[in-house]
Design a protein around this motif. Structure first.
Motif, PDB file in Angstrom:
ATOM      1  N   ALA A  27      11.294   5.837 -16.285  1.00 29.70           N
ATOM      2  CA  ALA A  27      10.108   4.973 -16.338  1.00 29.70           C
ATOM      3  C   ALA A  27      10.206   3.879 -15.274  1.00 29.70           C
ATOM      4  O   ALA A  27       9.223   3.579 -14.579  1.00 29.70           O
ATOM      5  N   ARG A  28      11.386   3.296 -15.136  1.00 30.28           N
ATOM      6  CA  ARG A  28      11.588   2.250 -14.126  1.00 30.28           C
ATOM      7  C   ARG A  28      11.423   2.835 -12.723  1.00 30.28           C
ATOM      8  O   ARG A  28      10.814   2.222 -11.843  1.00 30.28           O
ATOM      9  N   LEU A  29      11.968   4.038 -12.525  1.00 29.22           N
ATOM     10  CA  LEU A  29      11.857   4.688 -11.222  1.00 29.22           C
ATOM     11  C   LEU A  29      10.394   4.982 -10.900  1.00 29.22           C
ATOM     12  O   LEU A  29       9.944   4.781  -9.767  1.00 29.22           O
ATOM     13  N   ALA A  30       9.629   5.435 -11.895  1.00 27.76           N
ATOM     14  CA  ALA A  30       8.203   5.722 -11.672  1.00 27.76           C
ATOM     15  C   ALA A  30       7.455   4.453 -11.263  1.00 27.76           C
ATOM     16  O   ALA A  30       6.615   4.481 -10.344  1.00 27.76           O
ATOM     17  N   THR A  31       7.761   3.336 -11.906  1.00 27.66           N
ATOM     18  CA  THR A  31       7.123   2.060 -11.556  1.00 27.66           C
ATOM     19  C   THR A  31       7.450   1.673 -10.119  1.00 27.66           C
ATOM     20  O   THR A  31       6.567   1.246  -9.346  1.00 27.66           O
ATOM     21  N   GLN A  32       8.707   1.819  -9.741  1.00 29.95           N
ATOM     22  CA  GLN A  32       9.111   1.474  -8.372  1.00 29.95           C
ATOM     23  C   GLN A  32       8.429   2.382  -7.353  1.00 29.95           C
ATOM     24  O   GLN A  32       7.990   1.919  -6.296  1.00 29.95           O
ATOM     25  N   LEU A  33       8.330   3.667  -7.665  1.00 26.61           N
ATOM     26  CA  LEU A  33       7.661   4.597  -6.742  1.00 26.61           C
ATOM     27  C   LEU A  33       6.178   4.252  -6.594  1.00 26.61           C
ATOM     28  O   LEU A  33       5.617   4.365  -5.495  1.00 26.61           O
ATOM     29  N   GLU A  34       5.545   3.841  -7.671  1.00 19.17           N
ATOM     30  CA  GLU A  34       4.138   3.431  -7.588  1.00 19.17           C
ATOM     31  C   GLU A  34       3.982   2.199  -6.707  1.00 19.17           C
ATOM     32  O   GLU A  34       3.036   2.109  -5.901  1.00 19.17           O
ATOM     33  N   ARG A  35       4.906   1.242  -6.840  1.00 19.55           N
ATOM     34  CA  ARG A  35       4.856   0.045  -5.987  1.00 19.55           C
ATOM     35  C   ARG A  35       5.053   0.421  -4.529  1.00 19.55           C
ATOM     36  O   ARG A  35       4.368  -0.084  -3.633  1.00 19.55           O
ATOM     37  N   GLY A  40       1.931   2.054  -3.212  1.00 17.52           N
ATOM     38  CA  GLY A  40       0.915   1.033  -2.952  1.00 17.52           C
ATOM     39  C   GLY A  40       1.195   0.291  -1.654  1.00 17.52           C
ATOM     40  O   GLY A  40       0.276   0.022  -0.855  1.00 17.52           O
ATOM     41  N   ALA A  41       2.457  -0.043  -1.427  1.00 17.36           N
ATOM     42  CA  ALA A  41       2.824  -0.746  -0.192  1.00 17.36           C
ATOM     43  C   ALA A  41       2.556   0.138   1.018  1.00 17.36           C
ATOM     44  O   ALA A  41       2.075  -0.338   2.059  1.00 17.36           O
ATOM     45  N   LEU A  42       2.834   1.414   0.922  1.00 14.52           N
ATOM     46  CA  LEU A  42       2.583   2.342   2.025  1.00 14.52           C
ATOM     47  C   LEU A  42       1.093   2.463   2.299  1.00 14.52           C
ATOM     48  O   LEU A  42       0.664   2.537   3.453  1.00 14.52           O
ATOM     49  N   GLU A  43       0.300   2.509   1.237  1.00 13.74           N
ATOM     50  CA  GLU A  43      -1.166   2.581   1.427  1.00 13.74           C
ATOM     51  C   GLU A  43      -1.674   1.308   2.120  1.00 13.74           C
ATOM     52  O   GLU A  43      -2.521   1.386   3.007  1.00 13.74           O
ATOM     53  N   ASN A  44      -1.158   0.165   1.704  1.00 10.84           N
ATOM     54  CA  ASN A  44      -1.562  -1.104   2.354  1.00 10.84           C
ATOM     55  C   ASN A  44      -1.154  -1.092   3.825  1.00 10.84           C
ATOM     56  O   ASN A  44      -1.932  -1.543   4.684  1.00 10.84           O
ATOM     57  N   ALA A  45       0.052  -0.594   4.112  1.00 16.63           N
ATOM     58  CA  ALA A  45       0.513  -0.555   5.504  1.00 16.63           C
ATOM     59  C   ALA A  45      -0.363   0.396   6.313  1.00 16.63           C
ATOM     60  O   ALA A  45      -0.737   0.093   7.453  1.00 16.63           O
ATOM     61  N   ALA A  46      -0.728   1.525   5.733  1.00 16.16           N
ATOM     62  CA  ALA A  46      -1.571   2.490   6.443  1.00 16.16           C
ATOM     63  C   ALA A  46      -2.954   1.891   6.700  1.00 16.16           C
ATOM     64  O   ALA A  46      -3.530   2.059   7.802  1.00 16.16           O
ATOM     65  N   THR A  47      -3.503   1.188   5.726  1.00 18.29           N
ATOM     66  CA  THR A  47      -4.810   0.554   5.894  1.00 18.29           C
ATOM     67  C   THR A  47      -4.751  -0.512   6.979  1.00 18.29           C
ATOM     68  O   THR A  47      -5.651  -0.606   7.823  1.00 18.29           O
ATOM     69  N   THR A  48      -3.680  -1.281   7.002  1.00 18.83           N
ATOM     70  CA  THR A  48      -3.514  -2.326   8.023  1.00 18.83           C
ATOM     71  C   THR A  48      -3.410  -1.701   9.404  1.00 18.83           C
ATOM     72  O   THR A  48      -4.002  -2.190  10.368  1.00 18.83           O
ATOM     73  N   LEU A  49      -2.665  -0.590   9.523  1.00 19.07           N
ATOM     74  CA  LEU A  49      -2.512   0.060  10.836  1.00 19.07           C
ATOM     75  C   LEU A  49      -3.819   0.701  11.304  1.00 19.07           C
ATOM     76  O   LEU A  49      -4.078   0.756  12.507  1.00 19.07           O
TER      77      LEU A  49
END
Length: 105
Positions: free
Chosen positions: A83-91, A94-103
């Protein structure tokens, strides 16, 4: 003590065994009888010799089985919190999506 009647190599034998061991002795006699059957044309007309060869073949199989490397241990359950690993992967996603949107902009 019990007496067990066995048929091995087409001959009948009576052997004594402990009470309750009859089925086990019969099963072992069946293994010997099957080994004699697989010898087929290699059988001689000497009963003792046939039984000796069957015993040698069975002893060889036992020796090979005992000297074989042990099977690998079964896989163990992972020791992490899924469960903790799933939460970290979701974060991270999300960070990767934000980085892709910024680029992209």
């Amino acid at each position: 003590m019990s007496d067990v009647r066995l048929k091995v190599g087409g001959r009948n034998y009576t052997v004594a065994c402990q009470d309750g061991q009859e089925a086990h002795i019969e099963r072992l006699a069946g293994v010997i009888d099957n080994k004699l059957s697989t010898m087929g044309a290699n059988l001689s007309n000497q009963e003792a010799k046939n039984l000796l060869f069957a015993a040698l073949l069975l002893a060889d199989e036992l020796d090979e089985a005992q000297s074989a490397p042990p099977p690998p241990p079964p896989p163990t359950a992972p020791d992490f919190d899924s469960a903790r690993l799933a939460t970290q992967l979701e974060r991270i996603a999300g960070a990767l999506e934000n980085a892709a949107t910024t680029l992209e902009s």
